[in-house]
Write an enzyme that holds these catalytic residues in place. Structure first.
Site, PDB file in Angstrom:
ATOM      1  N   ASP A 215      -5.903  11.070   8.141  1.00 29.71           N
ATOM      2  CA  ASP A 215      -6.298  11.198   6.673  1.00 29.71           C
ATOM      3  C   ASP A 215      -6.402  12.836   6.168  1.00 29.71           C
ATOM      4  O   ASP A 215      -6.920  13.086   5.160  1.00 29.71           O
ATOM      5  CB  ASP A 215      -7.750  10.676   6.764  1.00 29.71           C
TER       6      ASP A 215
ATOM      7  N   CYS B 169       0.670  -1.370  -0.092  1.00 25.27           N
ATOM      8  CA  CYS B 169       0.011  -0.037  -0.058  1.00 25.27           C
ATOM      9  C   CYS B 169       0.892   1.055   0.008  1.00 25.27           C
ATOM     10  O   CYS B 169       1.998   1.265   0.589  1.00 25.27           O
ATOM     11  CB  CYS B 169      -0.969   0.040   1.239  1.00 25.27           C
TER      12      CYS B 169
HETATM   13  N1  EPU Z   1      -1.973  -1.610  12.662  1.00 21.32           N
HETATM   14  C1  EPU Z   1      -1.272  -2.768  13.274  1.00 21.32           C
HETATM   15  N2  EPU Z   1      -1.609  -3.901  13.469  1.00 21.32           N
HETATM   16  C2  EPU Z   1      -2.957  -4.186  12.673  1.00 21.32           C
HETATM   17  C3  EPU Z   1      -3.587  -3.163  12.210  1.00 21.32           C
HETATM   18  C4  EPU Z   1      -3.291  -1.975  12.153  1.00 21.32           C
HETATM   19  O1  EPU Z   1      -0.145  -2.566  13.676  1.00 21.32           O
HETATM   20  O2  EPU Z   1      -3.236  -5.324  12.760  1.00 21.32           O
HETATM   21  C5  EPU Z   1      -1.495  -0.299  12.712  1.00 21.32           C
HETATM   22  C6  EPU Z   1      -1.285   0.092  11.448  1.00 21.32           C
HETATM   23  O3  EPU Z   1      -0.244  -0.130  10.601  1.00 21.32           O
HETATM   24  C7  EPU Z   1      -1.200   1.561  11.586  1.00 21.32           C
HETATM   25  C8  EPU Z   1      -2.215   1.898  12.761  1.00 21.32           C
HETATM   26  O4  EPU Z   1      -2.321   0.609  13.447  1.00 21.32           O
HETATM   27  O5  EPU Z   1      -0.221   2.161  11.970  1.00 21.32           O
HETATM   28  C9  EPU Z   1      -3.833   2.114  12.516  1.00 21.32           C
HETATM   29  O6  EPU Z   1      -4.142   1.402  11.184  1.00 21.32           O
HETATM   30  P1  EPU Z   1      -5.887   0.913  11.229  1.00 21.32           P
HETATM   31  O7  EPU Z   1      -5.920  -0.447  11.308  1.00 21.32           O
HETATM   32  O8  EPU Z   1      -6.706   1.770  12.164  1.00 21.32           O
HETATM   33  O9  EPU Z   1      -6.115   1.462   9.847  1.00 21.32           O
HETATM   34  P2  EPU Z   1      -7.156   0.888   8.994  1.00 21.32           P
HETATM   35  O10 EPU Z   1      -8.404   0.558   9.910  1.00 21.32           O
HETATM   36  O11 EPU Z   1      -6.927  -0.002   7.954  1.00 21.32           O
HETATM   37  C10 EPU Z   1      -8.618   3.084   8.799  1.00 21.32           C
HETATM   38  C11 EPU Z   1      -9.180   4.098   7.518  1.00 21.32           C
HETATM   39  C12 EPU Z   1      -7.871   4.615   6.949  1.00 21.32           C
HETATM   40  C13 EPU Z   1      -7.473   5.676   8.026  1.00 21.32           C
HETATM   41  C14 EPU Z   1      -7.118   4.616   9.123  1.00 21.32           C
HETATM   42  C15 EPU Z   1      -6.325   5.393  10.241  1.00 21.32           C
HETATM   43  C16 EPU Z   1     -11.032   2.784   6.471  1.00 21.32           C
HETATM   44  C17 EPU Z   1     -11.484   2.082   5.325  1.00 21.32           C
HETATM   45  N3  EPU Z   1      -9.613   3.138   6.354  1.00 21.32           N
HETATM   46  O12 EPU Z   1      -7.753   2.080   7.955  1.00 21.32           O
HETATM   47  O13 EPU Z   1      -8.406   5.528   5.888  1.00 21.32           O
HETATM   48  O14 EPU Z   1      -6.246   6.232   7.613  1.00 21.32           O
HETATM   49  O15 EPU Z   1      -8.072   4.007   9.673  1.00 21.32           O
HETATM   50  O16 EPU Z   1      -7.504   6.161  10.983  1.00 21.32           O
HETATM   51  O17 EPU Z   1     -11.800   2.970   7.432  1.00 21.32           O
HETATM   52  C18 EPU Z   1      -8.354   6.791   3.810  1.00 21.32           C
HETATM   53  O18 EPU Z   1      -9.556   6.763   4.000  1.00 21.32           O
HETATM   54  O19 EPU Z   1      -7.790   7.374   3.151  1.00 21.32           O
HETATM   55  C19 EPU Z   1      -7.732   5.816   4.830  1.00 21.32           C
HETATM   56  C20 EPU Z   1      -6.571   5.439   4.354  1.00 21.32           C
END
Ligand code: EPU
Length: 421
Positions: free
Chosen positions: A308, A117
């Site tokens: 974001d 990504c």
């Molecule tokens: N992380 C871990 N382990 C995991 C999952 C995540 O270490 O198992 C880490 C990630 O690497 C990151 C942090 O935790 O450093 C936060 O990641 P998160 O899992 O919260 O991100 P996400 O749920 O995959 C959503 C949004 C993103 C937004 C992030 C953070 C959706 C569809 N996506 O992603 O949105 O940046 O939360 O707020 O809800 C966007 O809309 O442009 C976008 C990227």
């Protein structure tokens, strides 16, 4: 592939309405897998990511249709297929949120690992640890995660990671726990408004979730969820982007359907910069002082400043009167926009997860490349204010998260043309 041609220097003036939230709509659409009967979702934006998840859900046996008034109807018709394939999942990481619902409702799921990504590492270890604690057997083979469980049982689950909680991980565990036997407590749950919206939707379907919006969420499992009518919250990231578009063009913009209570950290920084953001009856009004003050911005999990909007505020601070410091604490490599903004005359120096932004008097139009969704939004903001013409290639990235952004900004005075490249 389309590109945008932006003639910079116009002042934005007028009203612009914010659409429903992409990041709330996607998990709610996936949660329909858990339900019996029909769901009618209002406010789901018409975006590439939504259309993409629609195709995935259709392959998984969910009938998805759009009414003329924009409502999205979802109804599970066939529960045979439990496999979300690489060809579909690799195009959008949020596809991972079908995993929890498939496991809970169909007792098995096969979901491809999404892969690389542009904004950095996107692990799913916390999602898997949470589902394992509910009783899932998990195996990885040929790039697919295979999950199965005869029965899911409530558990106590810690979802904190090195960068805070996980938004979609919390969503996956919350969805699966809704149909598990007994009580699940998620500690270090994500508190984002999109997680609250998912919990509100699940409760409207008959789930028993409490504490959503705090780091401790409790889910009492139920036997069945029934589809419902639900309106998705406004998109706080789109709202923040429009507020910055008003500010950077020294405009006078009214933003409708905007939840200012979801944007307090952003408003705090904008006011420190010298942007006036005032609540009115149906949203907010934005105007800005000619002189923008430099500030320090650090992205954090909600209610902190959202990652974001990090790229967009970098564009705004490029024009401040002095040095600003932006630190990214969620995705430390989320800086692909730095090189492109530099091509337009921004003075940026990256030191690890921090960028020092030395304010300049003007940005200058240039050909630049969109590389991810929010980085593209930052380039649009730069194009609006730059001297001369900016050409942004690969705007399919922006179409993933902003519906017809060029038309909506043109309606309040921008000069943006979409052309085939
Ligand atoms: N992380 C871990 N382990 C995991 C999952 C995540 O270490 O198992 C880490 C990630 O690497 C990151 C942090 O935790 O450093 C936060 O990641 P998160 O899992 O919260 O991100 P996400 O749920 O995959 C959503 C949004 C993103 C937004 C992030 C953070 C959706 C569809 N996506 O992603 O949105 O940046 O939360 O707020 O809800 C966007 O809309 O442009 C976008 C990227």
């Amino acid at each position: 592939m389309d590109c945008f041609l932006i003639n910079g220097g116009t002042r934005l003036k007028g009203s612009i309405a914010v659409n429903g939230s992409k990041n709330a709509a996607l998990p709610i659409m996936a949660a329909s897998i858990l339900t019996e009967g029909e769901n009618v979702l209002k406010g789901v934006p018409n975006l590439a990511d939504v259309n993409h998840l629609t195709v995935i859900l259709q392959r998984l046996g969910v009938a998805v249709t759009r009414d003329d008034n924009g409502d999205l109807r979802l109804r599970v018709e066939d529960e045979m297929n439990c496999h979300a394939e690489y060809e579909l999942v690799r195009k959008m990481r949020a596809s991972i949120c079908v995993m929890g619902p498939l496991l809970a409702k169909r007792r098995k799921a096969q979901v491809s690992l999404p892969g690389g990504c542009n904004i950095g590492d996107r692990p799913v270890g916390l999602h898997l640890a949470g589902l394992k604690a509910l009783g899932a057997d998990i195996e990885l083979s040929s790039g697919d995660i295979h999950l199965k469980a005869k029965k899911l049982r409530g558990s106590e689950i810690f979802l904190g990671g090195p960068f805070g909680s996980t938004v979609l991980g919390t969503a996956n565990v919350m969805m699966a726990a809704s149909l598990a036997e007994g009580t699940t407590v998620i500690e270090a749950a994500a508190c984002e408004p999109e997680v609250i919206d998912l919990a509100n939707y699940l409760n409207a379907c008959g789930a028993h979730i409490s504490g959503h919006g705090t780091p401790r969420v409790t889910i009492e499992g139920v036997k069945e969820l029934r589809g419902c009518d639900y309106t998705v919250i406004p998109d706080r990231i789109e709202a923040g982007t429009f507020i910055m578009a008003g500010a950077i063009t020294n405009g006078d913009v009214k933003i409708q359907n905007c939840r200012l209570d979801h944007l307090l950290a952003v408003v705090d920084r904008l006011r420190a910069i010298g942007v006036n953001v005032e609540k009115n009856a149906d949203g907010v009004e934005v105007s800005s002082a000619r002189r923008l003050e430099p500030v320090t911005v650090t992205t954090q999990p909600y209610p902190g400043f959202p990652t974001d909007l990090q790229a967009q505020i970098m564009t705004l601070l490029s024009l401040a009167d002095g040095n600003s410091i932006i630190t990214e604490k969620i995705f430390p490599d989320r800086f692909v926009h730095v090189a492109e903004l530099s091509r337009m005359g921004a003075m940026l120096r990256k030191e690890g997860p921090t960028v020092i932004v030395a304010g300049v008097k003007h940005l200058i139009g240039a050909p630049v490349m969109a590389s991810d969704l929010r980085a593209s939004a930052a380039l649009v903001l730069a194009g609006l204010v730059a001297k001369g013409q900016t050409k942004i290639s690969r705007v399919y990235h922006i179409d993933r998260g902003y519906e017809q952004i060029e038309q909506r900004l043109c309606a309040i005075g921008a000069d943006i043309k979409r052309l085939p490249e």
